[in-house]
Scaffold this active site. Sequence first.
Site, mmCIF file in Angstrom:
data_model
loop_
_atom_site.group_PDB
_atom_site.id
_atom_site.type_symbol
_atom_site.label_atom_id
_atom_site.label_comp_id
_atom_site.label_asym_id
_atom_site.label_seq_id
_atom_site.Cartn_x
_atom_site.Cartn_y
_atom_site.Cartn_z
ATOM 1 N N GLU A 306 0.828 -1.216 0.000
ATOM 2 C CA GLU A 306 0.000 0.000 0.000
ATOM 3 C C GLU A 306 0.858 1.260 0.000
ATOM 4 O OE1 GLU A 306 -3.198 0.467 2.818
ATOM 5 O OE2 GLU A 306 -4.202 -1.331 2.118
ATOM 6 N N HIS A 335 9.417 -26.380 1.281
ATOM 7 C CA HIS A 335 8.809 -27.501 0.555
ATOM 8 C C HIS A 335 7.653 -27.023 -0.301
ATOM 9 C CE1 HIS A 335 11.274 -30.386 2.784
ATOM 10 N NE2 HIS A 335 11.243 -29.429 3.696
ATOM 11 N N LYS A 451 -13.080 1.448 -1.861
ATOM 12 C CA LYS A 451 -14.092 1.789 -0.849
ATOM 13 C C LYS A 451 -15.240 2.570 -1.481
ATOM 14 C CE LYS A 451 -11.003 2.052 3.196
ATOM 15 N NZ LYS A 451 -10.559 2.815 4.346
HETATM 16 O O1 PA5 Z 1 -3.362 1.324 5.769
HETATM 17 C C1 PA5 Z 1 -4.415 1.836 5.444
HETATM 18 O O2 PA5 Z 1 -4.577 3.060 5.449
HETATM 19 C C2 PA5 Z 1 -5.598 0.975 5.064
HETATM 20 O O3 PA5 Z 1 -5.234 -0.351 4.894
HETATM 21 C C3 PA5 Z 1 -6.671 1.066 6.137
HETATM 22 O O4 PA5 Z 1 -6.151 0.632 7.359
HETATM 23 C C4 PA5 Z 1 -7.888 0.212 5.787
HETATM 24 O O5 PA5 Z 1 -8.373 0.592 4.530
HETATM 25 C C5 PA5 Z 1 -8.980 0.386 6.824
HETATM 26 O O6 PA5 Z 1 -9.315 1.742 6.947
HETATM 27 P P1 PA5 Z 1 -10.061 2.269 8.229
HETATM 28 O O7 PA5 Z 1 -9.190 2.114 9.403
HETATM 29 O O8 PA5 Z 1 -10.376 3.702 7.932
HETATM 30 O O9 PA5 Z 1 -11.312 1.470 8.361
#
Ligand code: PA5
Length: 471
Positions: A306, A335, A451
């Site tokens: 990410e 393995h 989202k």
């Molecule tokens: O690292 C990030 O920003 C994302 O992976 C969020 O943690 C994930 O989308 C969940 O978002 P939120 O905490 O707003 O529900």
Amino acid sequence: MNKDQVMNAPRSVLVMNDENVYADAIGAGHGLQRAEVAALAGRVAEFHRALRAQRGADIGFPELPYDAALAGQVRTAADEIRARCDNFVVLGIGGSALGAIAVHGALNHPFHNLLPSGHAARRGAPRLFVLDNVDPALIAAFLDVVEPELDRTVFNVITKSGSTAETMSQFLMVRDLLRRRGLDPAERIVLTTDPDPKRSLLRRMAQDEGYAAFPVPANVGGRFSVLSAVGLLSAAVGGVDVDALLAGAAAMDQRCGTADLDANPAARYAAIQYLLDGKGKSISVLMPYSSALRRLADWYCQLWAESLGKRQDLAGHDVFVGPTPVASVGVTDQHSVMQLYQDGPFDKVITLVEVEDATLGGADVPICTGDSEEELAYLAQSTFGKLLAAELAATRCALRDKHRPNLTLRVPRVGPAVLGELFMFFEHAVACSGGLYGINPFDQPGVELGKVYTYGLMGREGYDAPRGAGV
Ligand code: PA5
């Protein structure tokens, strides 16, 4: 050169051995020249200065280990929760779940939920669950376990935005179940979300409905939040020493306080990975030789993917960069995927994590105490710890001999301080990598698009369904 890079901060224990990424170990066609790493020093120094300037303002993760007040509040809340529940359930996804899973996997007994509640290894903790999916089969199965014990269950709903469909749907379900059972949701739900009610609906609900709530600092993104209340509360409920976790992270943060590539292991790691990516080694495997650290590798994958998988650079040009992170675990994957790692395309760099004392509580397990067949004597007379260590060494040498770049991160044992170090090491490394790639490692536009499309498909007001989704 056969030399470990022993870092000099007194309290940090992680040792990075990068000898197998260089041409003198794995061949000129595959390895780096040390001078190439050294040549990045100027650019690393520049990003390092920028990070320091933004630290505490836009960038909050390095400050988390020093928040003693929060740690105290978490401990107090955890003690109170532990006293009144048999099940503690984290509802969250992505960065709001993977840190908690990594901590639980590393620092609690591998069969924590199966141990009798009075067993010393349970440390007086409730059973721990993290529900990071909306798969109805999983939800139904989870309810089979937890619904009969709702009156002895506490839920920690974690969502920084306070709007993520997966987590909010779980929240709605749980609140509804509690209400229908005549239980007060405010007594059984703790929220962890953005402190600003203008940004987080969940924060407004905390105020309106009386839930206890912890903050996710505005300058800390989900995947960098494990050392905030996001990861700390479930850790403390599980009996983890959160002060030690934070102290380990602080030790690593201090070690990363210099841009010197010989002293800052995270910066050096970032530089090596970046250079190897540039040579076509675009798959970055993290392979702990420790079942306990298996979930750390999952956390790493999210952090890496990410943060670094980006379409545009900081100037807005399309660059489409990002190494592909992969989680593996030793010895299991020797393995399985190891065949590919050794003999497949030359597109991987593999980070092994070596745990010097891999035992549970210091006692190695003998393989056999009685007689054995002669052919098996080499095993029978040994221990599982020695076998694990031999297999790691074998893998490291095999990868080297097959011209595959690999690094080893060595830690003395798996404990809270070491885990804190590892979290901070990778967070600093990914921040530095962002600088090298010229992208913003702290946003996640692709995740946000998913989202938004989900909102549209589910009929949320103000959001359009994507074209051609056909749901
Ligand atoms: O690292 C990030 O920003 C994302 O992976 C969020 O943690 C994930 O989308 C969940 O978002 P939120 O905490 O707003 O529900």
